[in-house]
Write a protein that holds these residues in place. Structure first.
Motif, PDB file in Angstrom:
ATOM      1  N   MET A 170       0.832  -1.208   0.000  1.00  0.00           N
ATOM      2  CA  MET A 170       0.000   0.000   0.000  1.00  0.00           C
ATOM      3  C   MET A 170       0.867   1.260   0.000  1.00  0.00           C
ATOM      4  SD  MET A 170      -2.960  -0.963   2.759  1.00  0.00           S
ATOM      5  CE  MET A 170      -4.178  -2.244   2.453  1.00  0.00           C
ATOM      6  N   TYR A 171       1.916   1.235   0.812  1.00  0.00           N
ATOM      7  CA  TYR A 171       2.824   2.389   0.881  1.00  0.00           C
ATOM      8  C   TYR A 171       3.513   2.618  -0.462  1.00  0.00           C
ATOM      9  CZ  TYR A 171       7.056   5.031   1.982  1.00  0.00           C
ATOM     10  OH  TYR A 171       8.061   5.965   1.969  1.00  0.00           O
ATOM     11  N   VAL A 172       4.043   1.553  -1.051  1.00  0.00           N
ATOM     12  CA  VAL A 172       4.718   1.665  -2.342  1.00  0.00           C
ATOM     13  C   VAL A 172       3.761   2.208  -3.397  1.00  0.00           C
ATOM     14  CG1 VAL A 172       5.762   0.324  -4.212  1.00  0.00           C
ATOM     15  CG2 VAL A 172       6.416  -0.128  -1.844  1.00  0.00           C
ATOM     16  N   MET A 173       2.537   1.737  -3.384  1.00  0.00           N
ATOM     17  CA  MET A 173       1.537   2.191  -4.340  1.00  0.00           C
ATOM     18  C   MET A 173       1.294   3.692  -4.211  1.00  0.00           C
ATOM     19  SD  MET A 173      -2.469   1.011  -4.540  1.00  0.00           S
ATOM     20  CE  MET A 173      -2.841   1.780  -2.942  1.00  0.00           C
ATOM     21  N   GLU A 174       1.092   4.158  -2.994  1.00  0.00           N
ATOM     22  CA  GLU A 174       0.755   5.555  -2.782  1.00  0.00           C
ATOM     23  C   GLU A 174       1.900   6.500  -3.159  1.00  0.00           C
ATOM     24  OE1 GLU A 174      -1.847   7.430  -1.796  1.00  0.00           O
ATOM     25  OE2 GLU A 174      -3.210   5.722  -1.911  1.00  0.00           O
ATOM     26  N   VAL A 175       3.117   6.204  -2.704  1.00  0.00           N
ATOM     27  CA  VAL A 175       4.223   7.149  -2.896  1.00  0.00           C
ATOM     28  C   VAL A 175       4.775   7.135  -4.321  1.00  0.00           C
ATOM     29  CG1 VAL A 175       4.873   7.035  -0.464  1.00  0.00           C
ATOM     30  CG2 VAL A 175       6.010   5.531  -2.115  1.00  0.00           C
ATOM     31  N   ASN A 176       4.435   6.103  -5.088  1.00  0.00           N
ATOM     32  CA  ASN A 176       4.968   6.023  -6.444  1.00  0.00           C
ATOM     33  C   ASN A 176       3.952   6.334  -7.539  1.00  0.00           C
ATOM     34  OD1 ASN A 176       7.926   4.880  -6.465  1.00  0.00           O
ATOM     35  ND2 ASN A 176       6.839   3.714  -4.889  1.00  0.00           N
ATOM     36  N   ILE A 177       2.680   6.215  -7.231  1.00  0.00           N
ATOM     37  CA  ILE A 177       1.678   6.392  -8.278  1.00  0.00           C
ATOM     38  C   ILE A 177       0.796   7.618  -8.049  1.00  0.00           C
ATOM     39  CG2 ILE A 177      -0.295   5.324  -9.437  1.00  0.00           C
ATOM     40  CD1 ILE A 177       0.925   2.621  -8.882  1.00  0.00           C
ATOM     41  N   ARG A 178       0.362   7.854  -6.810  1.00  0.00           N
ATOM     42  CA  ARG A 178      -0.507   9.023  -6.576  1.00  0.00           C
ATOM     43  C   ARG A 178       0.267  10.298  -6.902  1.00  0.00           C
ATOM     44  NH1 ARG A 178      -5.298   9.572  -4.168  1.00  0.00           N
ATOM     45  NH2 ARG A 178      -5.194   7.505  -3.178  1.00  0.00           N
ATOM     46  N   PRO A 179      -0.258  11.139  -7.799  1.00  0.00           N
ATOM     47  CA  PRO A 179       0.495  12.321  -8.268  1.00  0.00           C
ATOM     48  C   PRO A 179       0.993  13.228  -7.151  1.00  0.00           C
ATOM     49  CG  PRO A 179      -1.395  11.935  -9.673  1.00  0.00           C
ATOM     50  CD  PRO A 179      -1.512  10.960  -8.539  1.00  0.00           C
ATOM     51  N   ASP A 208      -3.386   8.279 -13.479  1.00  0.00           N
ATOM     52  CA  ASP A 208      -2.839   7.675 -12.265  1.00  0.00           C
ATOM     53  C   ASP A 208      -3.812   7.787 -11.096  1.00  0.00           C
ATOM     54  OD1 ASP A 208      -0.603   7.020 -13.669  1.00  0.00           O
ATOM     55  OD2 ASP A 208       0.634   8.668 -12.920  1.00  0.00           O
ATOM     56  N   GLN A 209      -4.553   8.891 -11.015  1.00  0.00           N
ATOM     57  CA  GLN A 209      -5.549   9.030  -9.951  1.00  0.00           C
ATOM     58  C   GLN A 209      -6.664   8.007 -10.112  1.00  0.00           C
ATOM     59  OE1 GLN A 209      -6.680  13.148 -10.308  1.00  0.00           O
ATOM     60  NE2 GLN A 209      -4.964  13.901  -9.085  1.00  0.00           N
ATOM     61  N   GLU A 210      -7.085   7.774 -11.349  1.00  0.00           N
ATOM     62  CA  GLU A 210      -8.110   6.761 -11.600  1.00  0.00           C
ATOM     63  C   GLU A 210      -7.577   5.364 -11.279  1.00  0.00           C
ATOM     64  OE1 GLU A 210      -9.131   7.393 -15.663  1.00  0.00           O
ATOM     65  OE2 GLU A 210     -10.486   9.081 -15.229  1.00  0.00           O
ATOM     66  N   THR A 211      -6.302   5.137 -11.580  1.00  0.00           N
ATOM     67  CA  THR A 211      -5.685   3.844 -11.264  1.00  0.00           C
ATOM     68  C   THR A 211      -5.659   3.615  -9.760  1.00  0.00           C
ATOM     69  OG1 THR A 211      -4.287   3.876 -13.244  1.00  0.00           O
ATOM     70  CG2 THR A 211      -3.550   2.504 -11.398  1.00  0.00           C
ATOM     71  N   ILE A 212      -5.248   4.635  -9.004  1.00  0.00           N
ATOM     72  CA  ILE A 212      -5.213   4.528  -7.547  1.00  0.00           C
ATOM     73  C   ILE A 212      -6.602   4.252  -6.995  1.00  0.00           C
ATOM     74  CG2 ILE A 212      -5.005   5.941  -5.458  1.00  0.00           C
ATOM     75  CD1 ILE A 212      -2.371   4.950  -6.126  1.00  0.00           C
ATOM     76  N   SER A 213      -7.597   4.959  -7.512  1.00  0.00           N
ATOM     77  CA  SER A 213      -8.970   4.781  -7.040  1.00  0.00           C
ATOM     78  C   SER A 213      -9.437   3.346  -7.254  1.00  0.00           C
ATOM     79  CB  SER A 213      -9.894   5.757  -7.762  1.00  0.00           C
ATOM     80  OG  SER A 213     -11.240   5.552  -7.374  1.00  0.00           O
ATOM     81  N   THR A 214      -9.180   2.808  -8.442  1.00  0.00           N
ATOM     82  CA  THR A 214      -9.588   1.434  -8.739  1.00  0.00           C
ATOM     83  C   THR A 214      -8.808   0.435  -7.892  1.00  0.00           C
ATOM     84  OG1 THR A 214     -10.095   2.082 -11.015  1.00  0.00           O
ATOM     85  CG2 THR A 214      -9.896  -0.268 -10.575  1.00  0.00           C
ATOM     86  N   MET A 215      -7.525   0.712  -7.679  1.00  0.00           N
ATOM     87  CA  MET A 215      -6.717  -0.169  -6.848  1.00  0.00           C
ATOM     88  C   MET A 215      -7.264  -0.243  -5.422  1.00  0.00           C
ATOM     89  SD  MET A 215      -2.707   0.368  -7.868  1.00  0.00           S
ATOM     90  CE  MET A 215      -2.013  -0.360  -9.360  1.00  0.00           C
ATOM     91  N   TRP A 216      -7.661   0.909  -4.875  1.00  0.00           N
ATOM     92  CA  TRP A 216      -8.194   0.908  -3.511  1.00  0.00           C
ATOM     93  C   TRP A 216      -9.523   0.155  -3.435  1.00  0.00           C
ATOM     94  CZ3 TRP A 216      -5.869   1.139   0.783  1.00  0.00           C
ATOM     95  CH2 TRP A 216      -4.729   1.923   0.957  1.00  0.00           C
ATOM     96  N   LYS A 217     -10.336   0.251  -4.475  1.00  0.00           N
ATOM     97  CA  LYS A 217     -11.573  -0.536  -4.510  1.00  0.00           C
ATOM     98  C   LYS A 217     -11.251  -2.031  -4.528  1.00  0.00           C
ATOM     99  CE  LYS A 217     -14.268   2.963  -7.007  1.00  0.00           C
ATOM    100  NZ  LYS A 217     -14.931   3.304  -8.300  1.00  0.00           N
ATOM    101  N   MET A 218     -10.247  -2.374  -5.293  1.00  0.00           N
ATOM    102  CA  MET A 218      -9.819  -3.763  -5.387  1.00  0.00           C
ATOM    103  C   MET A 218      -9.283  -4.262  -4.050  1.00  0.00           C
ATOM    104  SD  MET A 218      -7.164  -5.177  -8.221  1.00  0.00           S
ATOM    105  CE  MET A 218      -6.971  -6.928  -8.543  1.00  0.00           C
TER     106      MET A 218
END
Length: 326
Positions: A170-179, A208-218
């Motif tokens: 989760m940390y890696v996802m947030e700091v590398n993808i969320r703009p 990237d914001q849409e990707t993060i949103s979908t990832m969190w739903k997943m």
């Protein structure tokens, strides 16, 4: 509820009996009564529910081979298959060696996912030392668990390893993808820079914001199913005698619905599959290949899969097409 179900046509449960693999040598014997349906499987429902593991593992392995996902995820899905196969054999036989295959493969697969998560972007030396550390940890857990033969130790070890890899991912996802959290170093490493064109940068940020949103739903959906499986597993252990009583009151096949450990297999198996697929998609995003791959997940009633987009050039060929140019 049991009074209503007991009026439906049913087959009475026979008494527990010895079966093909008797006697029981495992340190665990779950709430499903032994050899009441067939003499060839100690716990039939707990055995058959592992077929979902095998199906999803085969689906994941096929996806990795077809769409070119990183090898570590192919190995993870093979480990996932080993978990399901080991659990199948364990519940069919209730033999101690099969119990070890079931439980220790869970540890090994989770350690592998820890390696995939913590080694990303690190040096070869760091990755090598991490691999040695995780292998050593796996060996320690294996030997100490065999010495203790205490299921609580295995359950705690598995829970800790799972929590560590989940929060790290989760940390890696947030700091590398969320703009808004992405570092300048991350942007500078992009092999496809937008050359400072503002509209292109905004387009990438929106993607990237849409990707993060979908990832969190997943994540939320998969984690809810996974934790729900733990809750049902706890209820199955806590109220076993009452569940057996209810199952015998309503008879077969309706009593099969009250096999809580079987639901644990279905729910945690699904949740674990979601996590690996999320890891596959996250890795492609971290590798700046989110325009080459897409998550196929039409709705909550279908299982997700990461596939290569049609029209993407692969070694001079166009994926899904005979065209020579895009």
């Amino acid at each position: 509820m049991t009074a209503l179900l007991s009026r439906l046509p049913s087959i009475p449960y026979p008494p527990e009996q010895d079966g093909w693999f008797s006697p029981v040598t495992s340190t665990l014997d779950w709430c499903e009564e032994n050899y009441v349906v067939t003499q060839y499987s100690a716990e039939l429902i707990n055995t058959l529910t592992n077929l979902l593991f095998m199906y999803l593992a085969a689906k994941g392995i096929r996806s990795c081979l077809k769409h070119g996902h990183d090898t570590v995820f192919l190995v993870a899905f093979i480990g996932y298959l080993l978990v399901g196969s080991g659990s199948f054999m364990f519940h069919a036989t209730l033999k101690y060696p099969m119990q070890l295959v079931d439980e220790l493969s869970m540890i090994y697969t989770t350690c592998l996912m820890n390696y995939a998560t913590f080694s990303y972007g690190k040096s070869r030396l760091y990755s090598t030392m991490l691999a040695i550390g995780l292998i050593s940890l796996s060996v320690f857990i294996t030997l100490y668990y065999h010495y203790l033969q205490d299921p609580t130790f295995h359950q705690n070890a598995y829970a800790i390893l799972t929590a560590v890899v989940l929060f790290r991912a989760m940390y890696v996802m947030e700091v590398n993808i969320r703009p808004k959290f992405r570092s300048k170093e991350r942007d500078a490493a992009n092999p496809h820079p937008n050359s400072g064109v503002k509209i292109l940068q905004q387009k990438e940020d929106l993607r990237d914001q849409e990707t993060i949103s979908t990832m969190w739903k997943m994540i939320a959906f998969g984690l809810s199913i996974f934790l729900g499986g733990f809750f049902v597993w706890h209820l199955d252990n806590e109220y076993c005698s009452k569940l057996i009583k209810w199952r015998r009151e309503i008879g077969m096949p309706w009593g099969f619905v009250l096999e809580g450990h079987g639901w644990w297999h279905l729910m945690t198996g699904t949740g674990a599959y979601y996590y690996i697929v999320w890891g596959v998609w996250l890795r492609h995003c971290l590798n700046y290949r989110q325009d080459e791959y897409e998550l196929v997940w039409p709705n909550f009633w279908t299982v997700p899969e990461v596939v290569r987009k049609r029209g993407v050039v692969i070694s001079g060929h166009v994926n899904g097409s005979t065209k020579k140019e895009l």
